[in-house]
Design a protein around this motif. Structure first.
Motif, PDB file in Angstrom:
ATOM      1  N   ASP A 221       0.880  -1.165   0.000  1.00  0.00           N
ATOM      2  CA  ASP A 221       0.000   0.000   0.000  1.00  0.00           C
ATOM      3  C   ASP A 221       0.921   1.219   0.000  1.00  0.00           C
ATOM      4  N   LEU A 222       0.390   2.390   0.299  1.00  0.00           N
ATOM      5  CA  LEU A 222       1.208   3.601   0.269  1.00  0.00           C
ATOM      6  C   LEU A 222       1.470   4.143   1.669  1.00  0.00           C
ATOM      7  N   SER A 223       1.425   3.262   2.653  1.00  0.00           N
ATOM      8  CA  SER A 223       1.769   3.656   4.015  1.00  0.00           C
ATOM      9  C   SER A 223       3.164   4.264   4.031  1.00  0.00           C
ATOM     10  N   GLY A 224       3.291   5.330   4.783  1.00  0.00           N
ATOM     11  CA  GLY A 224       4.527   6.097   4.792  1.00  0.00           C
ATOM     12  C   GLY A 224       4.303   7.489   4.250  1.00  0.00           C
ATOM     13  N   LEU A 225       3.196   7.661   3.523  1.00  0.00           N
ATOM     14  CA  LEU A 225       2.840   8.992   3.022  1.00  0.00           C
ATOM     15  C   LEU A 225       1.716   9.602   3.855  1.00  0.00           C
ATOM     16  N   ASN A 226       1.541   9.097   5.069  1.00  0.00           N
ATOM     17  CA  ASN A 226       0.401   9.496   5.895  1.00  0.00           C
ATOM     18  C   ASN A 226       0.409  10.968   6.273  1.00  0.00           C
ATOM     19  N   GLY A 227       1.572  11.613   6.237  1.00  0.00           N
ATOM     20  CA  GLY A 227       1.642  13.033   6.571  1.00  0.00           C
ATOM     21  C   GLY A 227       1.419  13.948   5.389  1.00  0.00           C
ATOM     22  N   LEU A 228       1.321  13.391   4.196  1.00  0.00           N
ATOM     23  CA  LEU A 228       1.222  14.200   2.988  1.00  0.00           C
ATOM     24  C   LEU A 228      -0.157  14.833   2.865  1.00  0.00           C
ATOM     25  N   THR A 229      -0.192  16.158   2.729  1.00  0.00           N
ATOM     26  CA  THR A 229      -1.464  16.875   2.592  1.00  0.00           C
ATOM     27  C   THR A 229      -1.627  17.509   1.221  1.00  0.00           C
ATOM     28  N   GLN A 230      -0.522  17.767   0.519  1.00  0.00           N
ATOM     29  CA  GLN A 230      -0.617  18.530  -0.721  1.00  0.00           C
ATOM     30  C   GLN A 230       0.438  18.094  -1.728  1.00  0.00           C
ATOM     31  N   VAL A 231      -0.011  17.839  -2.967  1.00  0.00           N
ATOM     32  CA  VAL A 231       0.882  17.640  -4.103  1.00  0.00           C
ATOM     33  C   VAL A 231       0.537  18.740  -5.101  1.00  0.00           C
ATOM     34  N   GLU A 232       1.471  19.644  -5.361  1.00  0.00           N
ATOM     35  CA  GLU A 232       1.140  20.801  -6.189  1.00  0.00           C
ATOM     36  C   GLU A 232       1.210  20.496  -7.687  1.00  0.00           C
ATOM     37  N   GLY A 233       1.867  19.416  -8.059  1.00  0.00           N
ATOM     38  CA  GLY A 233       1.899  18.985  -9.451  1.00  0.00           C
ATOM     39  C   GLY A 233       0.953  17.824  -9.678  1.00  0.00           C
ATOM     40  N   ASN A 234       1.384  16.852 -10.482  1.00  0.00           N
ATOM     41  CA  ASN A 234       0.596  15.652 -10.763  1.00  0.00           C
ATOM     42  C   ASN A 234       0.861  14.578  -9.715  1.00  0.00           C
ATOM     43  N   LEU A 235      -0.158  13.796  -9.411  1.00  0.00           N
ATOM     44  CA  LEU A 235       0.035  12.552  -8.657  1.00  0.00           C
ATOM     45  C   LEU A 235      -0.139  11.419  -9.656  1.00  0.00           C
ATOM     46  N   ILE A 236       0.948  10.708  -9.931  1.00  0.00           N
ATOM     47  CA  ILE A 236       0.948   9.652 -10.940  1.00  0.00           C
ATOM     48  C   ILE A 236       1.328   8.343 -10.265  1.00  0.00           C
ATOM     49  N   LEU A 237       0.417   7.379 -10.316  1.00  0.00           N
ATOM     50  CA  LEU A 237       0.654   6.044  -9.768  1.00  0.00           C
ATOM     51  C   LEU A 237       0.662   5.076 -10.935  1.00  0.00           C
ATOM     52  N   PHE A 238       1.810   4.427 -11.144  1.00  0.00           N
ATOM     53  CA  PHE A 238       1.967   3.562 -12.312  1.00  0.00           C
ATOM     54  C   PHE A 238       2.608   2.241 -11.916  1.00  0.00           C
TER      55      PHE A 238
END
Length: 360
Positions: free
Chosen positions: A143-160
């Motif tokens: 999963d993506l555990s470890g990004l739990n503090g992330l609130t904002q991505v100002e560009g693209n969020l790309i999951l591939f």
């Protein structure tokens, strides 16, 4: 007095000595020795002005850990982590809170999670987990555990091509994406749970080629006004696309979207529109009344069961022209608008509505 001034100056020098920016051109790590020697080679360097690259494409590195980087709190450039054949943990980045550029993480075959990035709050550029151009992903993330503090991505969020990810758990605190949300080519992704608090994307939603994806309700809370385009295709098990954000968006006149080659119910745009009308979006019925319609000076919206609602008005070109916010009774003063056909969407916590209003 001189003694006090001397002590203050010593404290100031001490603070400066323990906190500084450095490396305006960034730095590249290809060996464990370089990582281990960083605190000695760059003492008190905790804000990197340029980008950091950890990896060596295409030959790979033998880096096993990033513990030598644990003083870094901010990277003003980007962060690239790729082709590290033995890297098993990102714990050395546990003090990192802010990245001012793009983040790209792919092909670290011994890396099973993003734990270590837990204090990262903001990514000012793109966040790319997987590399589309190289067709390389992250095979072992669960999963993506470890990004739990992330609130904002100002560009693209790309999951591939994060092949073992079954849910997007770890992104629960993500609120906004400055550009596109793209989710491509996952073999085991079942749902988009983890994105429930995402409310704004300011771009395009692209969901394609996720073989067993059957639930996209995780994106239901994205504000329709922030979506510029929508593409959902080649998700073989996906039959339910009529979630709130999508229904709200495709109800906008001239909205740009492509929905095709998914499972029955989401196999084409017509199926989704029909399901939205039946289940998600209610047009003029006993729950809502509009008087007068056609109208000349004002339109009164009355909702039988709602107490907090937002109405957005659009012209026939799909251009947003006005927003109303209130309780069961809302009035649109329309006397300054040209005569013709207008569309509205109305959203509450429990229900969505759409319809047409004519101004004489």
């Amino acid at each position: 007095m001189k003694k006090v001034a001397f002590i203050i100056s010593l404290v100031f020098i001490s603070i400066i000595g323990h906190s500084q920016s450095c490396l305006p051109n960034g730095i590249t790590f290809t060996t464990q020795e370089q990582i281990d020697n960083f605190p000695t080679d760059y003492p008190n360097c905790n804000q990197i002005e340029g980008p950091i690259t950890i990896g060596n494409y295409p030959d790979g590195t033998t880096i096993t850990n990033l513990d030598g980087l644990n003083n870094i709190t901010q990277i003003d450039g980007g962060l690239n982590i790729y082709f590290n054949l033995n890297l098993s943990s990102l714990s050395g980045l546990s003090n990192l809170t802010h990245i001012g550029g793009n983040v790209s993480i792919f092909y670290n075959p011994e890396l099973f999670s993003l734990e270590g990035l837990n204090n990262l709050n903001v990514v000012e550029g793109d966040l790319k987990l997987g590399e589309y151009e190289l067709t390389v992903g992250n095979d072992n993330f669960q999963d993506l555990s470890g990004l739990n503090g992330l609130t904002q991505v100002e560009g693209n969020l790309i999951l591939f091509k994060n092949q073992n990810v079954s849910t997007l758990t770890g992104l629960e605190n993500l609120i906004s994406i400055g550009q596109n949300l793209e989710i491509h080519n996952h073999q085991n992704l079942v749902n988009l749970n983890g994105l429930q608090n995402l409310s704004s994307i300011s771009g395009t939603i692209i969901i394609n080629s996720n073989n067993i994806l059957n639930d996209i309700s995780g994106i239901k809370n994205i504000n329709v006004d922030s979506i510029n385009n929508l593409t959902i295709f080649d998700n073989q098990q996906l039959s339910n696309c009529h979630v709130k954000s999508i229904c709200d968006y495709i109800a906008i006149p001239d909205a740009s979207f492509d929905i095709l080659n998914n499972n029955t119910g989401c196999d084409n745009s017509e199926q989704v529109e029909e399901n939205c009308e039946t289940i998600g979006i209610i047009e003029h019925n006993n729950l809502i009344s509009i008087q007068p319609n056609p109208a000349k000076d004002f339109v009164q919206f009355h909702f039988e069961q709602e107490n907090e609602i937002i109405i957005r008005i659009y012209n026939t070109k799909g251009e947003f022209i006005e927003e109303l916010e209130g309780n069961t009774e809302l009035i649109w003063n329309c006397k300054s608008f040209s005569s013709g056909l207008y569309f509205y969407t109305a959203n509450s916590k429990h229900q969505s509505y759409s319809g047409k209003v004519i101004i004489q």
